[in-house]
Design a protein around this motif. Structure first.
Motif, PDB file in Angstrom:
ATOM      1  N   TYR A 253      -8.445  -5.950  -4.353  1.00 28.45           N
ATOM      2  CA  TYR A 253      -9.415  -4.460  -4.618  1.00 28.45           C
ATOM      3  C   TYR A 253     -10.718  -4.747  -4.529  1.00 28.45           C
TER       4      TYR A 253
ATOM      5  N   THR B   3      -2.006   2.715  -4.576  1.00 31.61           N
ATOM      6  CA  THR B   3      -2.949   3.408  -3.708  1.00 31.61           C
ATOM      7  C   THR B   3      -3.836   4.226  -4.795  1.00 31.61           C
ATOM      8  N   THR B   4      -3.311   4.751  -5.959  1.00 31.25           N
ATOM      9  CA  THR B   4      -4.138   5.614  -6.887  1.00 31.25           C
ATOM     10  C   THR B   4      -5.512   4.706  -7.140  1.00 31.25           C
TER      11      THR B   4
ATOM     12  N   LYS C 105       0.879  -1.132   0.024  1.00 27.83           N
ATOM     13  CA  LYS C 105       0.193  -0.013   0.010  1.00 27.83           C
ATOM     14  C   LYS C 105       0.779   1.337   0.233  1.00 27.83           C
ATOM     15  N   ASN C 106       2.017   1.064  -0.071  1.00 30.65           N
ATOM     16  CA  ASN C 106       2.944   2.364   0.000  1.00 30.65           C
ATOM     17  C   ASN C 106       3.408   2.717  -1.295  1.00 30.65           C
TER      18      ASN C 106
ATOM     19  N   TYR D 125     -12.822  -2.965  -2.178  1.00 29.46           N
ATOM     20  CA  TYR D 125     -12.730  -1.499  -2.811  1.00 29.46           C
ATOM     21  C   TYR D 125     -13.908  -1.143  -3.764  1.00 29.46           C
TER      22      TYR D 125
ATOM     23  N   LEU E 169      -7.184   2.866  -5.673  1.00 24.95           N
ATOM     24  CA  LEU E 169      -8.215   2.697  -4.380  1.00 24.95           C
ATOM     25  C   LEU E 169      -9.175   4.112  -4.480  1.00 24.95           C
TER      26      LEU E 169
ATOM     27  N   SER F   5     -11.593   5.667  -1.501  1.00 27.08           N
ATOM     28  CA  SER F   5     -10.804   6.253  -0.449  1.00 27.08           C
ATOM     29  C   SER F   5     -10.644   7.591  -0.825  1.00 27.08           C
ATOM     30  N   TYR F   6     -10.332   8.056  -2.191  1.00 22.68           N
ATOM     31  CA  TYR F   6     -10.328   9.572  -2.512  1.00 22.68           C
ATOM     32  C   TYR F   6     -11.855  10.124  -3.059  1.00 22.68           C
TER      33      TYR F   6
END
Length: 374
Positions: free
Chosen positions: A355, A256-257, A250-251, A358, A259, A262-263
């Motif tokens: 994923y 992360t983009t 996740k780093n 999500y 996800l 989340s954004y």
């Protein structure tokens, strides 16, 4: 040579040479020219006058940017192209543009493509800009996500926009807006300061495919040969997985983009959902007309014959466009549709499982029925 062709060529010369009184002068000139010809004014008014107005609009932009030689040259070329050949159709484009009596000017954007990176943001903006009612900034401006640009202020931001006529919409795209903290609040403040409800466009695709595409661009930027498959596969695996736990990393920004919920949660905390339109990027690739018509409706654009301005390019392997003014075809650059590295099946499966929750949350938030693992 026909009276329309003669008049058009005279207007080209006038448009390139004249100054601030161009619009009035061209109109008077056309009337005088038509009266001196045995054919009636109505014979060419529906074509020559509309073309002349378009030429006048372009020439005003040439004059307004006379301090930029490269830009001026390109606009002069556009003037010549508008009268290259007989029977060039410009009626559709000019009829959708309002109030040619006013010179074009730079305006704050009416809509912004805020993301997502590697989901088709450039293709989306290029396609919607085929509509004659839309003008768009060509480079990514990065006003809201880069402090160095944001400190320059609103006047600088507007100066980065293309000139537009009254009745046209201005748009820009900077995909990093979607993932950068603080950007939603900045765009909200901007919307209040200019007194308009700025519309936001977000295009998404299968999150696993987006990660691979993100990595492919990384290879392209580093000029790594895709023939080095063993090295590439191992490199991708090392980035995707945490070396200690063997879990998805996740780093890594590419992970992360993707996800999306989340954004989106942060955007929906600032903007009502009616102000944000989500484009299904997977459907956009295969059935672009469906998606672009939804975007057109969201932006309240005038009716437009989209079917006549999109075509599938077999050589490139994706859809290309036809300019509204000229009908000339154009495609996105060679970087679009780049080859992606092959990824081992077990790793792809691991990404899909990662994923899955999500994806379910994303569909619940947006109501979109995407065909991703859920």
């Amino acid at each position: 040579m026909s009276s329309e062709g003669t008049t058009g060529r005279r207007v080209v010369s006038l448009a390139v040479l004249t100054g601030s009184s161009l619009l009035i002068f061209v109109t008077i000139y056309l009337v005088l020219s038509s009266n001196s010809n045995s054919k009636s004014f109505s014979h060419f008014s529906s074509q020559a006058v509309l073309k002349s107005l378009r030429l006048a609009s372009v020439a005003v932009q040439v004059q307004g940017d006379s301090n930029t030689s490269q830009y001026t040259e390109s606009r002069q070329m556009e003037l010549k192209q508008l009268y290259k050949g007989e029977g060039r159709r410009v009626t559709e484009a000019t009829s959708a543009r309002a109030d040619f009596g006013q010179p074009p000017k730079r305006r704050p954007p009416d809509f912004i493509v805020i993301g997502v990176r590697k989901c088709g943001t450039r293709a989306l903006l290029s396609m919607i800009s085929v509509h004659p009612q839309v003008v768009s900034a060509k480079p990514e401006i990065h006003y809201f996500d880069r402090d160095s640009n944001y400190k320059r202020g609103l006047k600088w931001y507007v100066s980065q926009m293309p000139r537009s006529q009254d009745g046209q919409l201005t748009g820009e795209k900077s995909p990093s807006y979607f993932v950068t903290p603080g950007v939603p609040a900045r765009i909200k403040d901007f919307s209040r300061s200019v007194g308009k409800e700025v519309k936001l466009l977000v295009i998404v695709r299968n999150p696993v495919d987006r990660v691979v595409s993100d990595y492919a661009q990384r290879l392209d930027n580093q000029e790594i040969s895709l023939s080095q498959m063993k090295h590439i596969r191992q490199d991708f695996r090392n980035l995707v997985l945490n070396s200690r736990t063997e879990r998805i990393n996740k780093n890594w920004a590419a992970v992360t983009t993707s996800l999306y919920p989340s954004y989106l949660t942060k955007w929906f905390q600032v903007f009502p959902q009616r102000q944000v339109h989500i484009v299904n990027g997977d459907n956009f690739i295969n059935r672009p007309l469906e998606e672009i018509k939804k975007v057109s409706s969201f932006l309240h654009l005038n009716e437009f014959d989209w079917d006549s301005h999109l075509y599938y390019n077999k050589t490139r392997g994706f859809y290309c466009f036809k300019a509204a003014d000229s009908g000339d075809p154009f495609c996105l650059g060679s970087s679009k549709g780049r080859q992606h590295p092959q990824v081992e099946g077990a790793l792809l499966k691991k990404l899909r499982e990662f994923y899955r929750p999500y994806n379910r949350k994303f569909m619940a938030m947006t109501g979109l029925d995407v065909k991703w693992p859920s």
